[in-house]
Design an enzyme around this catalytic site. Sequence first.
Site, PDB file in Angstrom:
ATOM      1  N   ARG A 102      -1.919   9.334  28.813  1.00 46.03           N
ATOM      2  CA  ARG A 102      -3.236   9.987  28.888  1.00 46.03           C
ATOM      3  C   ARG A 102      -4.213   9.067  28.177  1.00 46.03           C
ATOM      4  O   ARG A 102      -4.069   8.791  26.985  1.00 46.03           O
ATOM      5  CB  ARG A 102      -3.188  11.361  28.219  1.00 46.03           C
ATOM      6  CG  ARG A 102      -4.570  11.945  27.997  1.00 46.03           C
ATOM      7  CD  ARG A 102      -4.558  13.402  27.632  1.00 46.03           C
ATOM      8  NE  ARG A 102      -4.245  14.223  28.793  1.00 46.03           N
ATOM      9  CZ  ARG A 102      -4.447  15.534  28.865  1.00 46.03           C
ATOM     10  NH1 ARG A 102      -4.955  16.179  27.828  1.00 46.03           N
ATOM     11  NH2 ARG A 102      -4.130  16.209  29.954  1.00 46.03           N
ATOM     12  N   HIS A 129      -6.811  13.426  37.436  1.00 44.86           N
ATOM     13  CA  HIS A 129      -5.790  14.228  36.764  1.00 44.86           C
ATOM     14  C   HIS A 129      -4.753  14.655  37.821  1.00 44.86           C
ATOM     15  O   HIS A 129      -4.613  15.847  38.139  1.00 44.86           O
ATOM     16  CB  HIS A 129      -6.437  15.441  36.098  1.00 44.86           C
ATOM     17  CG  HIS A 129      -5.590  16.093  35.041  1.00 44.86           C
ATOM     18  ND1 HIS A 129      -4.343  15.613  34.680  1.00 44.86           N
ATOM     19  CD2 HIS A 129      -5.811  17.196  34.269  1.00 44.86           C
ATOM     20  CE1 HIS A 129      -3.842  16.390  33.733  1.00 44.86           C
ATOM     21  NE2 HIS A 129      -4.708  17.349  33.467  1.00 44.86           N
ATOM     22  N   GLN A 132      -2.008  17.512  37.383  1.00 48.61           N
ATOM     23  CA  GLN A 132      -2.591  18.857  37.406  1.00 48.61           C
ATOM     24  C   GLN A 132      -2.776  19.335  38.854  1.00 48.61           C
ATOM     25  O   GLN A 132      -2.531  20.501  39.176  1.00 48.61           O
ATOM     26  CB  GLN A 132      -3.939  18.850  36.677  1.00 48.61           C
ATOM     27  CG  GLN A 132      -4.635  20.203  36.651  1.00 48.61           C
ATOM     28  CD  GLN A 132      -3.917  21.210  35.776  1.00 48.61           C
ATOM     29  OE1 GLN A 132      -3.647  20.941  34.612  1.00 48.61           O
ATOM     30  NE2 GLN A 132      -3.619  22.387  36.321  1.00 48.61           N
ATOM     31  N   ASP A 222     -13.884  23.618  36.083  1.00 44.49           N
ATOM     32  CA  ASP A 222     -13.335  22.897  34.935  1.00 44.49           C
ATOM     33  C   ASP A 222     -14.435  22.868  33.876  1.00 44.49           C
ATOM     34  O   ASP A 222     -15.600  23.174  34.154  1.00 44.49           O
ATOM     35  CB  ASP A 222     -12.921  21.470  35.366  1.00 44.49           C
ATOM     36  CG  ASP A 222     -12.246  20.674  34.250  1.00 44.49           C
ATOM     37  OD1 ASP A 222     -11.722  21.293  33.302  1.00 44.49           O
ATOM     38  OD2 ASP A 222     -12.247  19.433  34.332  1.00 44.49           O
ATOM     39  N   CYS A 262      -7.622  24.553  35.203  1.00 40.47           N
ATOM     40  CA  CYS A 262      -6.581  23.690  34.617  1.00 40.47           C
ATOM     41  C   CYS A 262      -6.387  23.984  33.133  1.00 40.47           C
ATOM     42  O   CYS A 262      -5.336  23.663  32.580  1.00 40.47           O
ATOM     43  CB  CYS A 262      -6.930  22.227  34.842  1.00 40.47           C
ATOM     44  SG  CYS A 262      -8.419  21.657  34.000  1.00 40.47           S
ATOM     45  N   ARG A 290       2.890  23.441  35.465  1.00 38.39           N
ATOM     46  CA  ARG A 290       2.865  22.053  34.989  1.00 38.39           C
ATOM     47  C   ARG A 290       4.299  21.581  34.722  1.00 38.39           C
ATOM     48  O   ARG A 290       4.665  20.465  35.053  1.00 38.39           O
ATOM     49  CB  ARG A 290       2.019  21.931  33.705  1.00 38.39           C
ATOM     50  CG  ARG A 290       0.518  22.127  33.893  1.00 38.39           C
ATOM     51  CD  ARG A 290      -0.102  21.010  34.714  1.00 38.39           C
ATOM     52  NE  ARG A 290       0.076  19.714  34.096  1.00 38.39           N
ATOM     53  CZ  ARG A 290      -0.736  19.188  33.179  1.00 38.39           C
ATOM     54  NH1 ARG A 290      -1.803  19.837  32.791  1.00 38.39           N
ATOM     55  NH2 ARG A 290      -0.504  17.986  32.679  1.00 38.39           N
TER      56      ARG A 290
HETATM   57  N1  NVA Z   1     -11.979  17.439  32.661  1.00 35.87           N
HETATM   58  C1  NVA Z   1     -11.208  17.785  31.485  1.00 35.87           C
HETATM   59  C2  NVA Z   1      -9.829  18.203  31.859  1.00 35.87           C
HETATM   60  C3  NVA Z   1      -8.962  18.649  30.702  1.00 35.87           C
HETATM   61  C4  NVA Z   1      -7.572  18.990  31.099  1.00 35.87           C
HETATM   62  C5  NVA Z   1     -11.199  16.607  30.530  1.00 35.87           C
HETATM   63  O1  NVA Z   1     -11.045  15.470  30.976  1.00 35.87           O
HETATM   64  O2  NVA Z   1     -11.362  16.833  29.336  1.00 35.87           O
HETATM   65  N1   CP Z   2      -4.802  20.972  31.782  1.00 39.77           N
HETATM   66  C1   CP Z   2      -4.398  20.065  30.861  1.00 39.77           C
HETATM   67  O1   CP Z   2      -4.132  18.897  31.168  1.00 39.77           O
HETATM   68  O2   CP Z   2      -4.294  20.571  29.602  1.00 39.77           O
HETATM   69  P1   CP Z   2      -4.073  19.756  28.242  1.00 39.77           P
HETATM   70  O3   CP Z   2      -5.324  18.941  28.004  1.00 39.77           O
HETATM   71  O4   CP Z   2      -3.847  20.789  27.202  1.00 39.77           O
HETATM   72  O5   CP Z   2      -2.891  18.841  28.410  1.00 39.77           O
END
Ligand code: NVA
Ligand code: CP
Length: 307
Positions: A102, A129, A132, A222, A262, A290
């Site tokens: 990540r 993502h 997800q 989101d 998500c 997930r």
């Molecule tokens: N768009 C959000 C998704 C979190 C799972 C982010 O990147 O923070």
């Molecule tokens: N939806 C998702 O990826 O959640 P986290 O940021 O908690 O991993």
Amino acid sequence: MKHFLTLSDFSKSELQQMIDLAFEIKKQLKEGKYVPYMQNKTLAMIFEKSSTRTRVSFETGIYQLGGTGLFLSSRDIQLGRGEPMKDTARVISRMVDMVMIRTFEQSKLEEFAKYSKVPVINGLTDSFHPVQLMTDYMTMIEFGKTNPVVAYIGDGNNMAHSWLYLAAIMGFELRVATPKGYECDESIVNRAKELADENGGKLIIGYDPKEAVSGADVVTTDTWVSMGQEEEKEKRIKDFKGFMVDTNMMSLAKDDALFLHCLPAYRGYEVSEEVFEAHADEIFSEAENRLHAQKGIMVWLDRQRDN
Ligand code: NVA
Ligand code: CP
């Protein structure tokens, strides 16, 4: 060997194989069977951003497959002190069997994959993502939405981009409504349109959330403030006025429409408390999936490597 960096690297049948595996492994787990598809294998999980679901689902997932997970926060490993991605990749991938990352830029993930000897999985970047979205697809199928019209309301961010690729490849209708100035990346939209033409998907991109939601089978959104955008919070809250998925907005969708998120969700911003709680069943099934969807992806990638 294949990496899982973005959905557009895969054909519809490849993604379907991963989903089929995910359903099979989920069924086995529900019957109490822990089949060791990845016995003695190690998954390294590198996090440059926070996570609840991604961390817990990957770590539990690899363990249930008979392997081990290593949680590596960039705060603790030398990457966070400036060791290059390509050196980190060459070290870690000589010791483990798979890596999940990540991070921020998609190019950092690609750099890691380029130097990695083992499959690399995108656990979220600023652009995509994909794990997800495999989960969301699985959840829609479970809830009977096999050829859905999906409305994505909100920021043209990593989730929106991955929804575009999912709809384009799996061949369903996606309507995206963002505020002006928060559109999806143009090059991603163009690639998604090519994929939609090849696979029978339909992409409708605009600015009117109510129009997008009208008659939809699935409504999703989101956060308005993704990780790394915290300084823009005040401006974003003003610019996203009218984009909250509330009871009025949901009433325009089909009566049995699903609401997916998500997570984490920010009630009173992208979704109202009422809508969130009314749809908690599908939202938390989505969160649970997930675990299952990612097992399908890991086992599929592992088998490709063995072939
Ligand atoms: N768009 C959000 C998704 C979190 C799972 C982010 O990147 O923070
Ligand atoms: N939806 C998702 O990826 O959640 P986290 O940021 O908690 O991993």
